[in-house]
Write a protein that holds these residues in place. Structure first.
Motif, PDB file in Angstrom:
ATOM      1  N   SER A   1       0.824  -1.214   0.000  1.00 18.67           N
ATOM      2  CA  SER A   1       0.000   0.000   0.000  1.00 18.67           C
ATOM      3  C   SER A   1       0.853   1.257   0.000  1.00 18.67           C
ATOM      4  O   SER A   1       0.444   2.282  -0.554  1.00 18.67           O
ATOM      5  CB  SER A   1      -0.943  -0.008   1.206  1.00 18.67           C
ATOM      6  OG  SER A   1      -0.206   0.045   2.423  1.00 18.67           O
ATOM      7  N   ARG A   2       2.051   1.204   0.609  1.00 20.78           N
ATOM      8  CA  ARG A   2       2.924   2.384   0.640  1.00 20.78           C
ATOM      9  C   ARG A   2       3.697   2.560  -0.654  1.00 20.78           C
ATOM     10  O   ARG A   2       4.353   3.586  -0.848  1.00 20.78           O
ATOM     11  CB  ARG A   2       3.899   2.284   1.806  1.00 20.78           C
ATOM     12  CG  ARG A   2       3.405   2.797   3.156  1.00 20.78           C
ATOM     13  CD  ARG A   2       1.951   2.720   3.347  1.00 20.78           C
ATOM     14  NE  ARG A   2       1.480   3.143   4.651  1.00 20.78           N
ATOM     15  CZ  ARG A   2       0.289   2.836   5.126  1.00 20.78           C
ATOM     16  NH1 ARG A   2      -0.540   2.094   4.426  1.00 20.78           N
ATOM     17  NH2 ARG A   2      -0.104   3.258   6.308  1.00 20.78           N
ATOM     18  N   ASN A   3       3.629   1.560  -1.542  1.00 24.40           N
ATOM     19  CA  ASN A   3       4.299   1.692  -2.829  1.00 24.40           C
ATOM     20  C   ASN A   3       3.319   1.894  -3.984  1.00 24.40           C
ATOM     21  O   ASN A   3       3.595   2.645  -4.915  1.00 24.40           O
ATOM     22  CB  ASN A   3       5.149   0.445  -3.110  1.00 24.40           C
ATOM     23  CG  ASN A   3       6.416   0.398  -2.285  1.00 24.40           C
ATOM     24  OD1 ASN A   3       7.414   1.013  -2.627  1.00 24.40           O
ATOM     25  ND2 ASN A   3       6.387  -0.320  -1.175  1.00 24.40           N
ATOM     26  N   LEU A   4       2.169   1.213  -3.932  1.00 28.01           N
ATOM     27  CA  LEU A   4       1.192   1.312  -5.016  1.00 28.01           C
ATOM     28  C   LEU A   4      -0.129   1.933  -4.591  1.00 28.01           C
ATOM     29  O   LEU A   4      -1.046   2.032  -5.397  1.00 28.01           O
ATOM     30  CB  LEU A   4       0.933  -0.082  -5.609  1.00 28.01           C
ATOM     31  CG  LEU A   4       2.092  -0.708  -6.377  1.00 28.01           C
ATOM     32  CD1 LEU A   4       1.718  -2.108  -6.833  1.00 28.01           C
ATOM     33  CD2 LEU A   4       2.476   0.144  -7.569  1.00 28.01           C
ATOM     34  N   GLY A   5      -0.247   2.306  -3.326  1.00 29.10           N
ATOM     35  CA  GLY A   5      -1.484   2.913  -2.865  1.00 29.10           C
ATOM     36  C   GLY A   5      -2.283   1.976  -1.977  1.00 29.10           C
ATOM     37  O   GLY A   5      -2.247   0.753  -2.163  1.00 29.10           O
ATOM     38  N   PRO A   6      -3.004   2.509  -0.994  1.00 34.58           N
ATOM     39  CA  PRO A   6      -3.754   1.681  -0.052  1.00 34.58           C
ATOM     40  C   PRO A   6      -4.815   0.806  -0.709  1.00 34.58           C
ATOM     41  O   PRO A   6      -5.061  -0.310  -0.255  1.00 34.58           O
ATOM     42  CB  PRO A   6      -4.391   2.714   0.891  1.00 34.58           C
ATOM     43  CG  PRO A   6      -3.552   3.940   0.756  1.00 34.58           C
ATOM     44  CD  PRO A   6      -3.076   3.938  -0.657  1.00 34.58           C
ATOM     45  N   GLU A   7      -5.463   1.317  -1.780  1.00 32.00           N
ATOM     46  CA  GLU A   7      -6.508   0.535  -2.423  1.00 32.00           C
ATOM     47  C   GLU A   7      -5.961  -0.772  -2.974  1.00 32.00           C
ATOM     48  O   GLU A   7      -6.590  -1.827  -2.870  1.00 32.00           O
ATOM     49  CB  GLU A   7      -7.167   1.344  -3.551  1.00 32.00           C
ATOM     50  CG  GLU A   7      -7.949   2.553  -3.070  1.00 32.00           C
ATOM     51  CD  GLU A   7      -7.054   3.748  -2.781  1.00 32.00           C
ATOM     52  OE1 GLU A   7      -5.823   3.635  -3.017  1.00 32.00           O
ATOM     53  OE2 GLU A   7      -7.565   4.778  -2.308  1.00 32.00           O
ATOM     54  N   PHE A   8      -4.778  -0.708  -3.605  1.00 36.57           N
ATOM     55  CA  PHE A   8      -4.141  -1.911  -4.121  1.00 36.57           C
ATOM     56  C   PHE A   8      -3.717  -2.819  -2.974  1.00 36.57           C
ATOM     57  O   PHE A   8      -3.827  -4.043  -3.059  1.00 36.57           O
ATOM     58  CB  PHE A   8      -2.929  -1.529  -4.972  1.00 36.57           C
ATOM     59  CG  PHE A   8      -2.426  -2.636  -5.847  1.00 36.57           C
ATOM     60  CD1 PHE A   8      -2.878  -2.780  -7.137  1.00 36.57           C
ATOM     61  CD2 PHE A   8      -1.499  -3.545  -5.370  1.00 36.57           C
ATOM     62  CE1 PHE A   8      -2.418  -3.802  -7.951  1.00 36.57           C
ATOM     63  CE2 PHE A   8      -1.029  -4.574  -6.173  1.00 36.57           C
ATOM     64  CZ  PHE A   8      -1.496  -4.699  -7.472  1.00 36.57           C
ATOM     65  N   GLY A   9      -3.229  -2.225  -1.882  1.00 35.31           N
ATOM     66  CA  GLY A   9      -2.797  -3.021  -0.744  1.00 35.31           C
ATOM     67  C   GLY A   9      -3.934  -3.743  -0.056  1.00 35.31           C
ATOM     68  O   GLY A   9      -3.767  -4.862   0.436  1.00 35.31           O
TER      69      GLY A   9
END
Length: 441
Positions: free
Chosen positions: A106-114
């Motif tokens: 989530s800290r690399n691709l965004g929380p939604e993806f995480g």
């Protein structure tokens, strides 16, 4: 100007600014663990799970040594590629706090993806804990003479085991490390006893057992698919959970002194240890135990031994620690997702109701989820489900690493260099292929 800057006294500014972002130190965390206790031990204990102690005979008796070895090698290959991707992502910046895989992605691709991978991994941990509790119930009925096994008694034993695991989750990180040392010692004794037994026990001491010989090895070398459910898909679904422990160290990131180096190093060492154990154990069993025993006796590793209670206690300790690790990992993931407030129904689980720094509400939710899964059926039904959950998790992890690699994002500069975009792509493709093998529909 430069010389005056070099000699200028900045200390009054530092004191007045107090929490300057550039000068502030990261918050000190308690119970900081190193590579061995924080990653290696939890991972290896999770890999010594139901597959090693309950499914090795079933796999060898039906699929044969060559096919079982090939499926294990493929499973470890997928886990190895995923570990490389995990090492790249977790070394990209500083992993503060828990949340493991969710926090990392989530800290690399965004929380939604995480969130997508976090929720799947929570289900993966819950189903893995369920398999451990089912196996514990079967061992108790087998090793304790006269223990009631009819009607609702087996379900009662499962829920008592779940209650014990739930209480153990309140020990905290320091308590886990001490408990893991005891469990690791018990498992080491159990595995060593089993290996020594298959290597030196005299013929005739146990039914279906002979000293290691090539005729018996040849008998168990090839597939013996005598049962309708012993298909390749079912076999592979029972093999893959042997490598599902690689995420355990990632989920301990909040308690690690140096997550960026400890996670890949400890996970790879745990995988190498597990592969070495299987490489010795499988040929010994195939060369000494009859095919009929392998197919029909799930407890042959405890039956064909000079110390039944010693091995049984080690197996129970292994299963208990595996279930404990799954519930702890799932609870920390759940709380991390709740704190980011992306799933409104989970919002209250982000509250800091903690016992020994463990998220109490999230643990209760995981316990309820595992309790519901206990009614799903036996190991043959649940293990393929566990495999599917973990295949999905590994595929998304590799996909995330591949996407970050080809995007050229300026914020993706991992210090872990033993990966490429092609290893991440290969891991994604293999995971997707494994999912189609398990459920081609």
């Amino acid at each position: 100007i430069l010389s005056s800057m070099q000699t200028y006294d900045y200390s009054p500014l530092i004191r007045s600014a107090g929490h300057s972002i550039l000068l502030a130190r990261p918050p000190q965390r308690e119970n900081q663990l190193g590579t061995f206790m924080g990653v290696y031990v939890p991972c290896i204990l999770s890999m010594f799970n139901v597959v090693m102690f309950f499914r090795v005979g079933y796999l060898l008796g039906n699929a044969g040594l060559l096919e079982t070895g090939a499926m294990l090698l493929l499973s470890f290959g997928v886990a190895f590629l995923t570990t490389l991707s995990v090492g790249a992502i977790c070394s990209n910046g500083h992993m503060q706090g828990g949340g493991g895989v969710y926090y990392m992605i989530s800290r690399n691709l965004g929380p939604e993806f995480g969130v997508s991978i976090g929720l799947i991994l929570i289900l993966s941990n819950a189903s893995s804990a369920c398999t451990s509790l089912i196996a514990i119930k079967e061992i108790l009925i087998y090793v304790i003479p006269g223990l009631p096994s009819s009607a609702w008694y087996p379900t009662l034993y499962q829920f008592v085991g779940l209650l014990l695991v739930a209480l153990l989750t309140l020990l905290g990180a320091r308590g886990f490390s001490r408990l893991y040392l005891v469990v690791a010692a018990a498992i080491l004794v159990a595995v060593t006893s089993a290996l020594v037994n298959f290597a030196i026990q005299q013929p005739g001491q146990q039914d279906g057992y002979t000293r290691w010989n090539t005729d018996r090895l040849h008998e168990n070398m090839w597939p013996h698919d005598n049962r309708d459910y012993a298909s390749f898909q079912n076999m592979f679904g029972n093999v893959f959970p042997a490598v599902t422990g690689i995420m355990t160290g990632v989920n301990m990131s909040g308690n690690l002194r140096s997550p960026a180096t400890s996670i890949p190093r400890g996970t790879l060492l745990a995988m190498a240890s597990a592969m070495f154990t299987y490489a010795i154990l499988l040929p010994l069993i195939a060369g000494t135990t009859s095919n009929d025993v392998l197919q029909n006796n799930s407890f042959f590793m405890m039956t064909n031994t000079w110390s039944r209670w010693l091995v049984s206690q080690g197996v129970l300790a292994a299963l208990l620690s595996a279930g404990l690790g799954c519930i702890i990992s799932g609870a920390r993931l759940l709380q991390a997702i709740a704190k980011d407030d992306l799933v409104p129904p989970l919002r209250k689980l982000g509250n800091n109701y903690k016992v020994n720094n463990e998220p109490l509400l999230a643990i209760l939710v995981l316990v309820v989820l595992v309790a519901g899964m206990l009614f799903m059926g036996d190991l043959s039904m649940i293990l393929p489900l566990v495999s599917m959950f973990y295949f999905t998790t590994y595929m998304i992890t590799n996909m995330a690493c591949f996407a970050l690699s080809i995007s050229g994002a300026p914020n993706f500069r991992p210090t872990f260099k033993y990966y490429t975009r092609w290893t991440a792509l290969l891991g994604t493709v293999l995971c997707l292929a494994g999912m189609f093998v398990l459920h081609p529909q």
